[in-house]
Motif scaffolding. Sequence first.
Motif, PDB file in Angstrom:
ATOM      1  N   GLU A 287       5.647   4.560   1.359  1.00 14.04           N
ATOM      2  CA  GLU A 287       5.028   3.960   0.201  1.00 14.04           C
ATOM      3  C   GLU A 287       5.357   2.352   0.386  1.00 14.04           C
ATOM      4  O   GLU A 287       4.554   1.560  -0.041  1.00 14.04           O
ATOM      5  CB  GLU A 287       5.499   4.714  -1.117  1.00 14.04           C
TER       6      GLU A 287
ATOM      7  N   GLU B  46      -3.814   9.195   2.437  1.00 16.65           N
ATOM      8  CA  GLU B  46      -2.658   9.199   1.502  1.00 16.65           C
ATOM      9  C   GLU B  46      -1.539  10.305   1.638  1.00 16.65           C
ATOM     10  O   GLU B  46      -2.151  11.388   1.344  1.00 16.65           O
ATOM     11  CB  GLU B  46      -3.469   8.946   0.079  1.00 16.65           C
TER      12      GLU B  46
ATOM     13  N   ILE C 252       0.134   7.341  -4.525  1.00 13.97           N
ATOM     14  CA  ILE C 252       0.469   6.188  -4.835  1.00 13.97           C
ATOM     15  C   ILE C 252      -0.640   5.590  -5.378  1.00 13.97           C
ATOM     16  O   ILE C 252      -1.836   5.509  -5.004  1.00 13.97           O
ATOM     17  CB  ILE C 252       0.782   5.411  -3.294  1.00 13.97           C
TER      18      ILE C 252
ATOM     19  N   PHE D 213      -3.952   3.188  -3.799  1.00 11.07           N
ATOM     20  CA  PHE D 213      -3.694   3.330  -2.237  1.00 11.07           C
ATOM     21  C   PHE D 213      -4.856   2.751  -1.695  1.00 11.07           C
ATOM     22  O   PHE D 213      -4.790   1.938  -0.479  1.00 11.07           O
ATOM     23  CB  PHE D 213      -3.602   4.569  -1.876  1.00 11.07           C
TER      24      PHE D 213
ATOM     25  N   ARG E  50      -4.701  -0.283   1.157  1.00 13.33           N
ATOM     26  CA  ARG E  50      -5.062  -0.229   2.509  1.00 13.33           C
ATOM     27  C   ARG E  50      -6.155  -1.097   2.904  1.00 13.33           C
ATOM     28  O   ARG E  50      -6.034  -1.702   4.020  1.00 13.33           O
ATOM     29  CB  ARG E  50      -5.617   1.285   2.634  1.00 13.33           C
TER      30      ARG E  50
END
Length: 634
Positions: free
Chosen positions: A337, A370, A374, A377, A381
């Motif tokens: 993370e 994932e 989170i 996410f 990304r």
Amino acid sequence: VSFIPGGLDCSISFVSHVLGKVCVHGRQKEIMGVLVPHLTDLTKSDCIWQRICWRLVECVPDRWMEAVVLGFVQGAPRADVLSRLLGNLVVKNKKAQFVVTQKMLLLQYGHTTAVLQNLLGYLSLDSLRRPLMLGVLQELLETWSSSSAVKHSPAEQQLYISKAILICLSHLKEPEIESCRQELLTSMMEGVKCHLDSSLPQLRRLGMVVAESISLKINTEGPVLKFEYEEDDETRELKSLLVQTPPFCVIPSFPDDDRSEKTGAALPLVPENHEKPHTAAPVMPDEELDAELDSDDDLTPYDMSEDKVLKIKAPVYIRDCIEVLTGSRSEDVDKWEATVKALESLVRKNPAATREVSVELAKILLHLEEKTCIEGFVELRQRAQVAVLSTDPIPVAKYLTSQFYSLNYSLRQRMDILDVLVLAAQELSCPKFHGKTEHSGAQKPCIQLLPGSDSSKDWRRIVDERIKSKTRRFDMGQSHVELASRPNEFNSVAGHFFFPLIQHYDRPLTTFDLLGEDHLVLGRLVHTLAILMYLAVNTVAVTAMGKALLEFVWALRFHTDSYVRQGLLSCISSLLLSVPAERILADMTEELLETQSWLGDVMERDPDGDCRRLALQNLLLMENLKKKLEVVPS
């Protein structure tokens, strides 16, 4: 009217002719605004006036019937009033039946929701008219579940038909639902598939809402369909139509004693002493008693108030990030993370190290899934992918564009590639900002000052502001952030972003067919090419890109999906704004003339309103381009 109870014959055909002619000549709103309220009051309790009103409408000639019926439907405040004014006109007159059951519901879509409620409520209020309402519902469902209608009808008409279906469903009774349950189920399954296949979010949401409503009606006891979508005002309005609102009609009052008897019969019996009934304590078996004694409820919890959360340090090197993102050990979740959150800034701070592993990092990010829940996410990304592509554009762009047409990728991954290419191209084409300021000739913004306490200062300030507003000053202007004087980084790499995407669109793969069922990705591709074309202004490859894009648009100009056609028209706009006018006329004259003819057809005949608007915009751009070249001396 006083002669009618005496048995004298009266004819109102002349009045019917006058009413029809006035309505058909454009005075429908004026005459109905006066006639409908008067007839509403007169027919409340007088059956003779009801007969007169029915004869008034029935004697209207067929050539004027549509205008008169439409005036009554739009002018009536409620469905029960419309039923009182028109009677069973739709059963007796074929022209009125066609207008009410076909033209106003299937061929027109500009009427308000209130008009739809009046119309369909009118059909449901009489046993002779209810078969017509069931027939209307069947035809509406056939249109709603037709893939051709979904593709070629504007979104406004789809919304109109969906509202009509939900209003019809609200009027259905249980025996009618039972008799047509199978037809409703079949139409629901076909219609929801057609709508979910659409590229437009509004149409997909319409399909979900209508399918949920039909499922709720036919499955009163079992499970019902439930979709996930974001509710808005339109969705809430559609769902409210399924709940039938009772008409505001006068309900006859019952005698007091009868009403009290009925009310008393409906109330549950309550003991006079208002005591709660005593229930016997349940007898617990010995095993359950032992289990309760052995419970952990009496244990004191540990004091964890002074515990501290351990902070996981993110990697400081790019290669360490790659090792963490490709690792599979479950104990490294916290470090994973932290790596995802810190990757973008790390890439931008270390461009040299990023270029060494840019393609490998792009591959990892493209396939990254994932592991934990989170927050944000997808955005993290995507920002990391954009940072990698902006840092090392050419090799990463080659990799991403080649993967767009490769096997074993989901549609979501292919659309992610397009999004990353667009965001990186925007970043490369826009210079960074610096803090240095300069004065320009722009107008100074108007700042309203607070009034002072001295009245003399107030009037002096007002006069000064008026003088300033009338005075032109060439040495004052708005201070703004100066753009960096550096070359456009997108100039040298625009071709690597653009040409690989446009090459293989007509080559179907086993799991990917842009010209077939994957038209949603095709629409995204077309819009991506339009943005890349727009960002390529003043670049070396802009003319070659424009010619290739024009050929691409010409091959797909008759596509059935409106989202794709909108993207094609956006491509024409980008081409006209980005390619120099001299190059357009020198290299694309014939193509431009053919495109102008096509744009004229789109503006007149395309069912989608956005497509017509974009076509008109492109024609105006062409006209401005022609005027600009006429002004320039040869």
